[in-house]
Motif scaffolding. Structure first.
Motif, PDB file in Angstrom:
ATOM      1  N   GLU B 447     -42.614  27.987  52.722  1.00 39.11           N
ATOM      2  CA  GLU B 447     -41.738  28.835  51.918  1.00 39.11           C
ATOM      3  C   GLU B 447     -41.777  28.412  50.443  1.00 39.11           C
ATOM      4  O   GLU B 447     -41.874  29.257  49.548  1.00 39.11           O
ATOM      5  CB  GLU B 447     -40.287  28.778  52.432  1.00 39.11           C
ATOM      6  N   THR B 448     -41.693  27.121  50.217  1.00 41.83           N
ATOM      7  CA  THR B 448     -41.731  26.625  48.840  1.00 41.83           C
ATOM      8  C   THR B 448     -43.099  26.902  48.214  1.00 41.83           C
ATOM      9  O   THR B 448     -43.219  27.331  47.064  1.00 41.83           O
ATOM     10  CB  THR B 448     -41.450  25.112  48.830  1.00 41.83           C
ATOM     11  N   GLU B 449     -44.137  26.664  49.002  1.00 31.31           N
ATOM     12  CA  GLU B 449     -45.516  26.921  48.542  1.00 31.31           C
ATOM     13  C   GLU B 449     -45.639  28.383  48.084  1.00 31.31           C
ATOM     14  O   GLU B 449     -46.167  28.664  47.001  1.00 31.31           O
ATOM     15  CB  GLU B 449     -46.447  26.654  49.735  1.00 31.31           C
ATOM     16  N   GLU B 450     -45.104  29.281  48.905  1.00 31.66           N
ATOM     17  CA  GLU B 450     -45.171  30.716  48.612  1.00 31.66           C
ATOM     18  C   GLU B 450     -44.342  31.058  47.374  1.00 31.66           C
ATOM     19  O   GLU B 450     -44.767  31.844  46.515  1.00 31.66           O
ATOM     20  CB  GLU B 450     -44.670  31.509  49.842  1.00 31.66           C
ATOM     21  N   ALA B 451     -43.190  30.433  47.268  1.00 26.85           N
ATOM     22  CA  ALA B 451     -42.312  30.711  46.125  1.00 26.85           C
ATOM     23  C   ALA B 451     -42.981  30.272  44.821  1.00 26.85           C
ATOM     24  O   ALA B 451     -42.940  30.985  43.812  1.00 26.85           O
ATOM     25  CB  ALA B 451     -40.973  29.996  46.305  1.00 26.85           C
ATOM     26  N   ILE B 452     -43.616  29.106  44.856  1.00 26.77           N
ATOM     27  CA  ILE B 452     -44.314  28.614  43.654  1.00 26.77           C
ATOM     28  C   ILE B 452     -45.456  29.551  43.281  1.00 26.77           C
ATOM     29  O   ILE B 452     -45.666  29.886  42.120  1.00 26.77           O
ATOM     30  CB  ILE B 452     -44.818  27.169  43.882  1.00 26.77           C
ATOM     31  N   LYS B 453     -46.162  30.005  44.304  1.00 33.43           N
ATOM     32  CA  LYS B 453     -47.275  30.931  44.077  1.00 33.43           C
ATOM     33  C   LYS B 453     -46.776  32.224  43.436  1.00 33.43           C
ATOM     34  O   LYS B 453     -47.375  32.743  42.485  1.00 33.43           O
ATOM     35  CB  LYS B 453     -47.959  31.229  45.417  1.00 33.43           C
ATOM     36  N   GLU B 454     -45.673  32.731  43.930  1.00 34.85           N
ATOM     37  CA  GLU B 454     -45.133  33.985  43.385  1.00 34.85           C
ATOM     38  C   GLU B 454     -44.644  33.823  41.952  1.00 34.85           C
ATOM     39  O   GLU B 454     -44.829  34.711  41.118  1.00 34.85           O
ATOM     40  CB  GLU B 454     -44.001  34.508  44.269  1.00 34.85           C
ATOM     41  N   ILE B 475     -40.985  19.574  43.306  1.00 35.52           N
ATOM     42  CA  ILE B 475     -40.981  20.108  41.946  1.00 35.52           C
ATOM     43  C   ILE B 475     -40.127  21.374  41.818  1.00 35.52           C
ATOM     44  O   ILE B 475     -39.506  21.610  40.784  1.00 35.52           O
ATOM     45  CB  ILE B 475     -42.436  20.377  41.472  1.00 35.52           C
ATOM     46  N   LEU B 476     -40.072  22.159  42.889  1.00 36.30           N
ATOM     47  CA  LEU B 476     -39.283  23.396  42.812  1.00 36.30           C
ATOM     48  C   LEU B 476     -37.885  23.239  43.395  1.00 36.30           C
ATOM     49  O   LEU B 476     -36.888  23.542  42.747  1.00 36.30           O
ATOM     50  CB  LEU B 476     -40.008  24.540  43.536  1.00 36.30           C
ATOM     51  N   THR B 477     -37.830  22.720  44.635  1.00 38.19           N
ATOM     52  CA  THR B 477     -36.550  22.722  45.345  1.00 38.19           C
ATOM     53  C   THR B 477     -35.773  21.423  45.178  1.00 38.19           C
ATOM     54  O   THR B 477     -34.574  21.372  45.461  1.00 38.19           O
ATOM     55  CB  THR B 477     -36.776  22.906  46.857  1.00 38.19           C
ATOM     56  N   GLY B 478     -36.449  20.352  44.757  1.00 42.13           N
ATOM     57  CA  GLY B 478     -35.779  19.064  44.679  1.00 42.13           C
ATOM     58  C   GLY B 478     -35.595  18.398  46.037  1.00 42.13           C
ATOM     59  O   GLY B 478     -35.084  17.287  46.133  1.00 42.13           O
ATOM     60  N   ASN B 479     -36.046  19.050  47.076  1.00 43.43           N
ATOM     61  CA  ASN B 479     -35.958  18.445  48.413  1.00 43.43           C
ATOM     62  C   ASN B 479     -36.887  17.240  48.510  1.00 43.43           C
ATOM     63  O   ASN B 479     -37.845  17.137  47.746  1.00 43.43           O
ATOM     64  CB  ASN B 479     -36.325  19.479  49.488  1.00 43.43           C
ATOM     65  N   PRO B 480     -36.623  16.363  49.489  1.00 39.65           N
ATOM     66  CA  PRO B 480     -37.449  15.163  49.588  1.00 39.65           C
ATOM     67  C   PRO B 480     -38.915  15.501  49.869  1.00 39.65           C
ATOM     68  O   PRO B 480     -39.217  16.453  50.594  1.00 39.65           O
ATOM     69  CB  PRO B 480     -36.857  14.398  50.773  1.00 39.65           C
ATOM     70  N   SER B 481     -39.782  14.711  49.315  1.00 35.50           N
ATOM     71  CA  SER B 481     -41.224  14.896  49.494  1.00 35.50           C
ATOM     72  C   SER B 481     -41.837  13.539  49.776  1.00 35.50           C
ATOM     73  O   SER B 481     -41.339  12.518  49.311  1.00 35.50           O
ATOM     74  CB  SER B 481     -41.818  15.500  48.221  1.00 35.50           C
ATOM     75  N   ILE B 482     -42.939  13.520  50.534  1.00 33.27           N
ATOM     76  CA  ILE B 482     -43.563  12.237  50.848  1.00 33.27           C
ATOM     77  C   ILE B 482     -44.784  11.942  49.991  1.00 33.27           C
ATOM     78  O   ILE B 482     -45.282  10.835  49.951  1.00 33.27           O
ATOM     79  CB  ILE B 482     -43.958  12.140  52.333  1.00 33.27           C
ATOM     80  N   GLN B 483     -45.296  12.971  49.310  1.00 31.21           N
ATOM     81  CA  GLN B 483     -46.503  12.738  48.507  1.00 31.21           C
ATOM     82  C   GLN B 483     -46.681  13.856  47.497  1.00 31.21           C
ATOM     83  O   GLN B 483     -46.119  14.938  47.623  1.00 31.21           O
ATOM     84  CB  GLN B 483     -47.733  12.666  49.410  1.00 31.21           C
ATOM     85  N   ARG B 484     -47.479  13.568  46.474  1.00 24.89           N
ATOM     86  CA  ARG B 484     -47.871  14.589  45.517  1.00 24.89           C
ATOM     87  C   ARG B 484     -49.031  15.398  46.076  1.00 24.89           C
ATOM     88  O   ARG B 484     -49.862  14.865  46.825  1.00 24.89           O
ATOM     89  CB  ARG B 484     -48.314  13.951  44.194  1.00 24.89           C
ATOM     90  N   VAL B 485     -49.111  16.658  45.696  1.00 26.00           N
ATOM     91  CA  VAL B 485     -50.270  17.488  46.050  1.00 26.00           C
ATOM     92  C   VAL B 485     -50.786  18.104  44.757  1.00 26.00           C
ATOM     93  O   VAL B 485     -50.109  18.052  43.725  1.00 26.00           O
ATOM     94  CB  VAL B 485     -49.888  18.583  47.075  1.00 26.00           C
ATOM     95  N   LEU B 486     -51.995  18.694  44.822  1.00 25.95           N
ATOM     96  CA  LEU B 486     -52.583  19.266  43.605  1.00 25.95           C
ATOM     97  C   LEU B 486     -52.403  20.780  43.540  1.00 25.95           C
ATOM     98  O   LEU B 486     -52.892  21.516  44.409  1.00 25.95           O
ATOM     99  CB  LEU B 486     -54.070  18.935  43.519  1.00 25.95           C
ATOM    100  N   PHE B 487     -51.675  21.214  42.515  1.00 20.39           N
ATOM    101  CA  PHE B 487     -51.510  22.649  42.275  1.00 20.39           C
ATOM    102  C   PHE B 487     -52.477  23.091  41.179  1.00 20.39           C
ATOM    103  O   PHE B 487     -52.802  22.332  40.275  1.00 20.39           O
ATOM    104  CB  PHE B 487     -50.095  22.948  41.768  1.00 20.39           C
ATOM    105  N   ALA B 488     -52.884  24.362  41.246  1.00 19.65           N
ATOM    106  CA  ALA B 488     -53.637  24.955  40.122  1.00 19.65           C
ATOM    107  C   ALA B 488     -53.705  26.460  40.316  1.00 19.65           C
ATOM    108  O   ALA B 488     -53.551  26.963  41.434  1.00 19.65           O
ATOM    109  CB  ALA B 488     -55.045  24.379  40.048  1.00 19.65           C
ATOM    110  N   ARG B 489     -53.903  27.155  39.242  1.00 20.02           N
ATOM    111  CA  ARG B 489     -54.348  28.539  39.367  1.00 20.02           C
ATOM    112  C   ARG B 489     -55.829  28.472  39.706  1.00 20.02           C
ATOM    113  O   ARG B 489     -56.516  27.541  39.290  1.00 20.02           O
ATOM    114  CB  ARG B 489     -54.125  29.312  38.072  1.00 20.02           C
ATOM    115  N   ALA B 490     -56.288  29.438  40.470  1.00 25.61           N
ATOM    116  CA  ALA B 490     -57.649  29.290  40.990  1.00 25.61           C
ATOM    117  C   ALA B 490     -58.401  30.612  41.055  1.00 25.61           C
ATOM    118  O   ALA B 490     -57.797  31.684  41.045  1.00 25.61           O
ATOM    119  CB  ALA B 490     -57.605  28.676  42.378  1.00 25.61           C
ATOM    120  N   TYR B 491     -59.716  30.484  41.120  1.00 21.89           N
ATOM    121  CA  TYR B 491     -60.583  31.646  41.359  1.00 21.89           C
ATOM    122  C   TYR B 491     -60.618  31.948  42.842  1.00 21.89           C
ATOM    123  O   TYR B 491     -60.463  31.065  43.653  1.00 21.89           O
ATOM    124  CB  TYR B 491     -61.999  31.375  40.830  1.00 21.89           C
TER     125      TYR B 491
END
Lengths: 491, 491
Positions: B447-454, B475-491
């Motif tokens: 859900e968060t992934e989709e929200a960030i994408k939108e 980064i969006l919800t402030g909920n606990p996270s266990i690791q960083r992931v890589l975001f980007a706009r993409a082809y």
């Protein structure tokens, strides 16, 4: 024998299928008329393809890739072409599936209908000449010497593995030239390339010739071909090279500004060989024990089978064999050491015979004592004991000798199956009893050609290049003829 | 300049199209979404393909070929798979055309309707696993390590040359294993092969990682990927390797008798890269003067342009250049001597810059007197005067240096575009102003992934392999996270 092979005598067609399936070349697939080319068969194709590709590049050609789909309207632009291909083409009409509202799984979405249907390419003249229109403005843009390796689809009703499949792999050369003479020269040059390849690498002698009008490619002015002979006396067309004149240039309005500053239509050729060649290879050389493959294109040239009892002997043989393998590989010879414990030597011998591996080396504990190996050549099935000294050179020469012997054997068979015939009764009798090419007079009319085909199933395979002009009487009608042509039943 | 190229600054998308079209890599075709790969672009693809093929074979794989068509019912057998591909597939419904009785040319013959529609393969898991059912009985038949080079079709609505086309060329590996671990090992091994290829031959650094569940291949348990960064700060997925678990084995009922004599489902992987890589290559390295191609895969590595007045000078230069060409070729360097009279040196310089030829050698009458040539390297556009003595070694080293420099330059850019972000406002700002990969915490929910994408059009490109486990707040919800992931706009 590990796998049963029908003998040629018993059922030639079944023998062929057995070899293709059990030899590991190909499989039937779930899609009607389409086959799966298995790794062993595909490696064979890769070897053939790579060699042809080298020969194309040496003669100045480059590869490119054009779309799989051809707009329906393109096919219609060349009258003979659409006539030739419309009756057997796969048509894409929609671009989406959807869930069946009635719960029947996925169905074609009627709302995703294409405005214009697309044909899966049966050959690419139309889409390519539509492209060449953008590439060619002046004589400086010519010649274009392009080849494409691709899959094509022709919806054949009766299919046979490799020989006639709905989808097959091939190459299609499509060249564009400023003059008729240049295009004709290209056509015959590529026929020579095909003939060299088939004779030198596939060890298969061919007759070069031109097709009669009724056997021409749909859209060609002249079709050149190479014809080979199979062991059942039937001919097989192994490659074609077409002089297309200005037919496709006119259909797609491809003109160029000549050196003399005049707008002229471009001259074209196309030429192709396909995975059908694998069918020819199998049928021309193989025997009742299995495939017999020419060393120059065999997926595997040498197999080494150790004969051992227990781990100690196995280790001893492996140690002895390691430098032999390295030496063979250093000479560019492909070699496999099959020390698999799961099957016995006898089973392996039969398996590699079935697969047509040109040279088999067997080595046992006693051989090591005597510093020899046993070598069996696949073509003649002869076995010899050979010293380990100089083994690499021996094997290398043997591979050459096998290649040559296979060609000579096929040529001898072919030459002894070209018969001059002057009487109709003899013509019919020979077709039934001996097969091969019948060299006979023909009055030059499509009607006679068709009548002979209906009566005997024999077609005119070609009018050989450099044919002797010799007046005579047509084998069927007795009408005057200017030369003999080659008839045969064919694949 | 001979041909106008839009600058990156002005219009990045148009710059890309200009390079592909005017650089001679590809053309649009008459078929929606399908392209023509021109000889120069196809030679580039051949060089990439041949190198990959060597790497596949070195890791024990063999090639085979499976049908272009997939029965509609096959697609439905794996639920996620049909969901993923049904919406964009070309459907063959008929196998014949006929003359329109109303005179409208050729039309689809309604009597030649297929009983079951055929899909032009968008990927081949289904037809291949239906075949593997016949190939696999026992653990002795495993592993199967097969690759296929083929064309596939996905009816994309928005297409872009190389990056997203309806038909594209690719390879698809399909392997079958006795254990889950073996299949996972194969998946990661092939990811490594892809990463080595892209970094070493395409001079393009990649990040290896796994996809989130929502970005997985349709039918996979886990999708591994390599991600590259383009000059506009957008990411591009350069290759994927899928651990398919037993999904396709179950869908097609492919079981084997294990060593323990138990019937078990087979474990699968699939992995692929496509002509899309050419798009990545163009966008990662090129500049406003045209393509910049890495020497190891460039269709042409060296071009020699003579600068002469009159036939005498031309002959003199040709004579001097002949041994240089021979020496370069002997070193395996591809070289072209362009002594065409129809265009001037300046035009040629621009043309070969546009085409990205790594090294250009110019030689004039005065150079011959001085025994030097002028060498221009494409990557930095630097020119140097170099002695003809030892020229071959100089060029050979220069090609290596260019390859290395291109990689380092791309890596520097990429490394400077991976940014750790901890605030949402910063995340949005960086995406707009800088681009690149944003390393940020994510709460792990689709859900968060989709929200960030939108909100931002950025997707999670991957969770890097060997990622550091570091607790934090999404980064969006402030909920606990266990690791960083890589975001980007993409082809």
């Amino acid at each position: 024998m590990s796998k049963e092979i029908t003998s040629r005598q018993e059922d030639y067609a079944q023998w062929y299928n057995d070899l293709v399936l059990k030899g590991g070349l190909a499989d039937y697939s779930a899609v009607r008329g389409c086959m799966v080319i298995k790794p062993y068969g595909f490696t064979l194709w890769e070897n053939m393809r790579d060699q042809l590709d080298r020969m194309f590049k040496e003669t100045g050609h480059v590869n490119a890739y054009f779309p799989l789909f051809i707009p329906k309207s393109f096919l219609s632009k060349e009258a003979a072409h659409v006539e030739g291909f419309a009756k057997e083409c796969a048509v894409v009409t929609h671009y989406r599936l959807k869930n069946d509202p009635n719960g029947g799984g996925v169905v074609v979405d009627p709302e995703a209908k294409l405005e214009e249907e697309l044909i899966v390419r049966p050959t690419s003249e139309t889409i390519i000449w539509n492209t060449y229109k953008d590439w060619i403005q002046s004589y400086r843009d010519l010649p274009i010497l392009v080849n494409q390796w691709a899959n094509v689809v022709r919806w054949e009703m009766r299919t046979r593995l490799f020989l006639r499949t709905a989808e097959f792999l091939w190459q299609e050369g499509h060249t564009a030239h400023a003059t008729s003479q240049e295009a004709v020269d290209e056509t015959t040059k590529m026929l020579e390339v095909y003939a060299s390849f088939v004779e030198e690498f596939m060890a298969l002698p061919v007759i070069k010739g031109v097709k009669t009008e009724s056997e021409r490619f749909a859209g060609a002015e002249e079709t050149y071909c190479i014809e080979a002979l199979m062991q059942d006396g039937k001919a097989l067309q192994a490659g074609t090279s077409h002089f297309l004149g200005q037919n496709f240039a006119k259909a797609f309005d491809v003109k160029f500004l000549s050196k003399e500053n005049k707008l002229e239509y471009v001259w074209a050729t196309s030429w192709g060989v396909s995975t059908r060649l694998i069918g020819a290879l199998v049928m021309a050389h193989s025997d009742d024990q299995g495939l017999v493959l020419p060393p120059k294109i065999a997926p595997l040239q040498v197999v080494i089978v150790p004969i051992f009892k227990g781990e100690e002997q196995k280790a001893q043989i492996s140690e002895k064999v390691a430098p032999i393998i390295a030496a063979l590989k250093a000479k560019g010879i492909s070699v496999k050491f099959d020390d698999n414990d799961n099957s016995r030597p006898g089973w392996k011998f039969a398996e590699y015979e079935l697969k047509g591996v040109p040279v088999r080396i067997a080595i046992g504990a006693r051989d090591i004592e005597n510093n020899v190996v046993e070598i069996a050549r696949r073509d003649t099935r002869e076995k010899t004991s050979v010293s380990m000294e100089g083994l690499t050179d021996y094997v290398s020469s043997l591979l050459d000798e096998i290649q040559e012997n296979m060609y000579n054997r096929a040529k001898e068979y072919r030459d002894s199956h070209i018969t001059e015939v002057n009487e109709w009764a003899e013509f019919e009798r020979l077709l039934d009893e001996k097969g091969g090419f019948l060299s006979a007079h023909w009055d030059g009319t499509p009607e006679t050609e068709e009548a002979i085909k209906e009566k005997t199933k024999a077609t005119i395979r070609c009018i050989p290049l450099n044919n002797v002009q010799e007046p005579g009487k047509c084998i069927l009608t007795g009408n005057p003829s200017i030369q003999r042509v080659l008839f045969a039943r064919a694949y």
